[in-house]
Design an enzyme around this catalytic site. Sequence first.
Site, mmCIF file in Angstrom:
data_model
loop_
_atom_site.group_PDB
_atom_site.id
_atom_site.type_symbol
_atom_site.label_atom_id
_atom_site.label_comp_id
_atom_site.label_asym_id
_atom_site.label_seq_id
_atom_site.Cartn_x
_atom_site.Cartn_y
_atom_site.Cartn_z
ATOM 1 N N HIS A 12 -2.266 -2.549 -11.826
ATOM 2 C CA HIS A 12 -1.675 -1.216 -12.051
ATOM 3 C C HIS A 12 -0.956 -1.219 -13.387
ATOM 4 C CE1 HIS A 12 -2.502 0.068 -7.920
ATOM 5 N NE2 HIS A 12 -2.263 -1.197 -7.618
ATOM 6 N N HIS B 172 -6.782 -7.193 -2.439
ATOM 7 C CA HIS B 172 -5.510 -7.781 -1.990
ATOM 8 C C HIS B 172 -5.498 -8.144 -0.495
ATOM 9 C CE1 HIS B 172 -4.832 -3.612 -0.868
ATOM 10 N NE2 HIS B 172 -4.330 -3.218 -1.995
ATOM 11 N N HIS C 295 -8.895 -0.324 -0.679
ATOM 12 C CA HIS C 295 -7.578 -0.611 -0.106
ATOM 13 C C HIS C 295 -7.830 -0.606 1.397
ATOM 14 C CE1 HIS C 295 -3.106 -0.639 0.206
ATOM 15 N NE2 HIS C 295 -3.464 -0.275 1.424
HETATM 16 N N1 NCD Z 1 0.231 -2.729 -3.663
HETATM 17 C C1 NCD Z 1 1.253 -1.918 -3.613
HETATM 18 O O1 NCD Z 1 2.182 -2.174 -2.837
HETATM 19 N N2 NCD Z 1 1.340 -0.813 -4.399
HETATM 20 C C2 NCD Z 1 0.343 -0.320 -5.299
HETATM 21 C C3 NCD Z 1 -0.770 0.387 -4.606
HETATM 22 C C4 NCD Z 1 -1.743 -0.512 -3.884
HETATM 23 O O2 NCD Z 1 -2.404 -1.369 -4.494
HETATM 24 O O3 NCD Z 1 -1.909 -0.374 -2.661
HETATM 25 C C5 NCD Z 1 1.025 0.622 -6.301
HETATM 26 O O4 NCD Z 1 0.313 1.378 -6.984
HETATM 27 O O5 NCD Z 1 2.258 0.589 -6.421
HETATM 28 ZN ZN ZN Z 2 -3.004 -2.169 -6.067
HETATM 29 ZN ZN ZN Z 3 -3.841 -1.200 -2.473
#
Ligand code: NCD
Ligand code: ZN
Ligand code: ZN
Length: 344
Positions: A15, A174, A136
């Site tokens: 991100h 993830h 996701h």
């Molecule tokens: N992983 C997270 O906890 N947050 C991610 C979104 C995501 O990858 O699910 C985000 O964009 O902040």
């Molecule tokens: Zn993410």
């Molecule tokens: Zn995610």
Amino acid sequence: MQELNLICPDDWHLHLRDGANMASVLPDSARRFGRAIVMPNLKPPVTTVDLAAAYRDRIVAALEPSSAFQPLMTLYLTDNTTVSEIEKAKSSGFVQAVKYYPAGATTHSENGVTDLKRVYNVLEAMEKMDLPLLLHGEVTDPDIDIFDREAVFIERHLLPLTRNFPGLRMVLEHITTRTATQFVADAGKQIAATITAHHLLLNRNALFVGGVRPHHYCLPILKRETHRQALIQAATSGNPKYFLGTDSAPHPRQDKESACGCAGIYTAHAAIELYAEVFEAAGALDRLEAFASFHGPDFYQLPRNQGHITLEKRSWTVPESYPCGVDTLIPLRTGEELSWKLRE
Ligand SMILES: NC(=O)N[C@@H](CC(=O)O)C(=O)O
Ligand SMILES: [Zn+2]
Ligand SMILES: [Zn+2]
């Protein structure tokens, strides 16, 4: 001094945000990685190839002129994504994948897909054109316990997807559970998974050490120790289905330290160093390069990087905070020592 020389790694789940926040965090990734798959969950989301092109231009404009870092773009799948947008994405040359968020599952997912059946025509087109789908993988059903949401997603949605679209390349992003590592290991070679550094380093106790720890809150949520052990086993196994994806997810400090704090952990400041720590502890440093630098490009059918990075066994202290636009963010291991350091 111990040194580790690696073919330049890539981050297959990142991100970067936008604007001033992006400008703050981008150098951390650009110093360590050759490329990154950039997540499209901006506000508003990156739903079209034109939006992805403009976002890519903003990222490239924010890089140091000498940087060779390449952002690889993704489209945010919605109920309204069209087959013609998928065709455009495939022929763009810079959109590498399409990202599925279940509506409401995580940060900025309100425009996500409400029912996978609604996008079956799009998935069929992606399968035909061989454009990967990134998932996701959590259900949003409030009746499902938060710790079970990944396993239930696999059972309810991912298994049917693999049956209905046997040729569709998919990355379960993830992953956090033994269920997920087993599913991926048993699936065909079109199925892969990314594993974050924080899910390899932390179990769910880290959410409550002496009190609630908002900077350890991410989605999918941290799981119990047995699951962390399964993730380490998978990441260090040498199996090409698992590769590096940090899911580094910066949020300004006050959005994390809040009565309703955002999900996301910032790891880009020490991403490859954190993975090195995990692999070293598992006695598998010799497998880090394949996980970080080979398996991802091989799955995405892109060339492996040519350049190298060097990590030195040398302790350093992570800053308490980093700038994030006009704000600050708290990184993983804030104020603590790390044992590996990138040679700059
Ligand atoms: N992983 C997270 O906890 N947050 C991610 C979104 C995501 O990858 O699910 C985000 O964009 O902040
Ligand atoms: Zn993410
Ligand atoms: Zn995610």
